[in-house]
Design a protein around this motif. Sequence first.
Motif, mmCIF file in Angstrom:
data_model
loop_
_atom_site.group_PDB
_atom_site.id
_atom_site.type_symbol
_atom_site.label_atom_id
_atom_site.label_comp_id
_atom_site.label_asym_id
_atom_site.label_seq_id
_atom_site.Cartn_x
_atom_site.Cartn_y
_atom_site.Cartn_z
ATOM 1 N N LEU A 135 -15.960 -0.016 4.247
ATOM 2 C CA LEU A 135 -17.184 0.364 4.339
ATOM 3 C C LEU A 135 -18.023 -0.194 5.169
ATOM 4 O O LEU A 135 -19.313 0.272 5.909
ATOM 5 C CB LEU A 135 -17.734 -0.508 3.344
ATOM 6 C CG LEU A 135 -17.128 -0.040 1.455
ATOM 7 C CD1 LEU A 135 -17.044 -1.146 0.724
ATOM 8 C CD2 LEU A 135 -16.897 1.191 0.791
ATOM 9 N N THR B 67 -10.246 -5.354 4.294
ATOM 10 C CA THR B 67 -9.948 -3.692 4.852
ATOM 11 C C THR B 67 -11.101 -2.735 4.757
ATOM 12 O O THR B 67 -11.700 -2.455 4.789
ATOM 13 C CB THR B 67 -8.459 -4.112 4.651
ATOM 14 O OG1 THR B 67 -7.299 -4.691 5.621
ATOM 15 C CG2 THR B 67 -8.261 -2.118 5.650
ATOM 16 N N ARG B 68 -10.756 -3.831 2.818
ATOM 17 C CA ARG B 68 -11.825 -2.497 2.657
ATOM 18 C C ARG B 68 -13.273 -2.963 2.802
ATOM 19 O O ARG B 68 -14.601 -1.916 3.037
ATOM 20 C CB ARG B 68 -11.637 -2.248 0.395
ATOM 21 C CG ARG B 68 -10.641 -1.930 0.240
ATOM 22 C CD ARG B 68 -11.136 -1.734 -1.613
ATOM 23 N NE ARG B 68 -9.599 -1.882 -1.806
ATOM 24 C CZ ARG B 68 -9.185 -2.629 -2.641
ATOM 25 N NH1 ARG B 68 -9.621 -4.048 -2.397
ATOM 26 N NH2 ARG B 68 -7.457 -2.216 -2.621
ATOM 27 N N ARG B 69 -13.750 -4.061 3.178
ATOM 28 C CA ARG B 69 -14.999 -3.972 3.457
ATOM 29 C C ARG B 69 -14.728 -3.855 5.095
ATOM 30 O O ARG B 69 -16.238 -3.149 5.460
ATOM 31 C CB ARG B 69 -15.768 -5.872 3.436
ATOM 32 C CG ARG B 69 -15.515 -6.336 2.075
ATOM 33 C CD ARG B 69 -16.048 -7.715 2.189
ATOM 34 N NE ARG B 69 -15.116 -8.613 2.987
ATOM 35 C CZ ARG B 69 -14.138 -9.891 2.194
ATOM 36 N NH1 ARG B 69 -14.564 -9.531 0.583
ATOM 37 N NH2 ARG B 69 -13.673 -10.175 3.684
ATOM 38 N N LYS C 137 -6.134 -6.464 1.573
ATOM 39 C CA LYS C 137 -6.690 -5.625 1.299
ATOM 40 C C LYS C 137 -7.998 -5.936 0.627
ATOM 41 O O LYS C 137 -9.098 -4.325 1.495
ATOM 42 C CB LYS C 137 -6.339 -5.647 -0.369
ATOM 43 C CG LYS C 137 -5.041 -4.723 -0.381
ATOM 44 C CD LYS C 137 -4.609 -4.700 -1.171
ATOM 45 C CE LYS C 137 -2.932 -4.091 -1.088
ATOM 46 N NZ LYS C 137 -2.322 -3.434 -2.627
ATOM 47 N N ARG C 138 -8.983 -6.923 0.790
ATOM 48 C CA ARG C 138 -10.556 -7.036 0.489
ATOM 49 C C ARG C 138 -10.997 -6.938 1.554
ATOM 50 O O ARG C 138 -12.386 -6.124 1.644
ATOM 51 C CB ARG C 138 -10.848 -8.316 -0.474
ATOM 52 C CG ARG C 138 -10.592 -7.696 -1.574
ATOM 53 C CD ARG C 138 -10.907 -9.619 -2.519
ATOM 54 N NE ARG C 138 -10.824 -10.420 -2.296
ATOM 55 C CZ ARG C 138 -9.628 -11.398 -2.892
ATOM 56 N NH1 ARG C 138 -9.674 -10.761 -3.842
ATOM 57 N NH2 ARG C 138 -9.416 -12.063 -2.146
ATOM 58 N N ASP D 34 0.527 -0.697 0.215
ATOM 59 C CA ASP D 34 0.007 0.000 -0.151
ATOM 60 C C ASP D 34 0.942 0.983 -0.050
ATOM 61 O O ASP D 34 0.319 2.080 -0.516
ATOM 62 C CB ASP D 34 -0.823 0.274 1.130
ATOM 63 C CG ASP D 34 -2.207 -0.872 1.115
ATOM 64 O OD1 ASP D 34 -2.305 -1.388 0.168
ATOM 65 O OD2 ASP D 34 -2.646 -0.838 2.138
#
Length: 112
Positions: free
Chosen positions: A108, A103-105, A100-101, A69
């Motif tokens: 959100l 963390t994004r979830r 990463k997926r 990142d």
Amino acid sequence: MAPPERIHHIGPKVDSDSRAVLDEAVACLGQTRTPGEWLGDGGARIHLLVSLIAEAERQLPGSVALARDQDYSWAEIGDLLGVTRAAAWQRFADQTRTIKRRTRRQLLANGD
């Protein structure tokens, strides 16, 4: 012309500083788990060291994801791990995508 082949691998640095920190970590973990009972016990020290190694291995994919990142290349990460770029990518690429997926979830879900 092809770029020159990367043949250097920095790898881990083991010195008196890392030894002192590890000795302190072993002592602290030993005192936390079994106050006063583990001192001088070789078997207990092995267990404590293996526990710390396992925890470091567990945290490594997250640190690699953070480095990615922050725009570290796979070659730079490989150098830090003491392996080739390809070996670093092969070991961590899938895990970093998963992290990463996740963390994004989480971001959100928290409305961030």
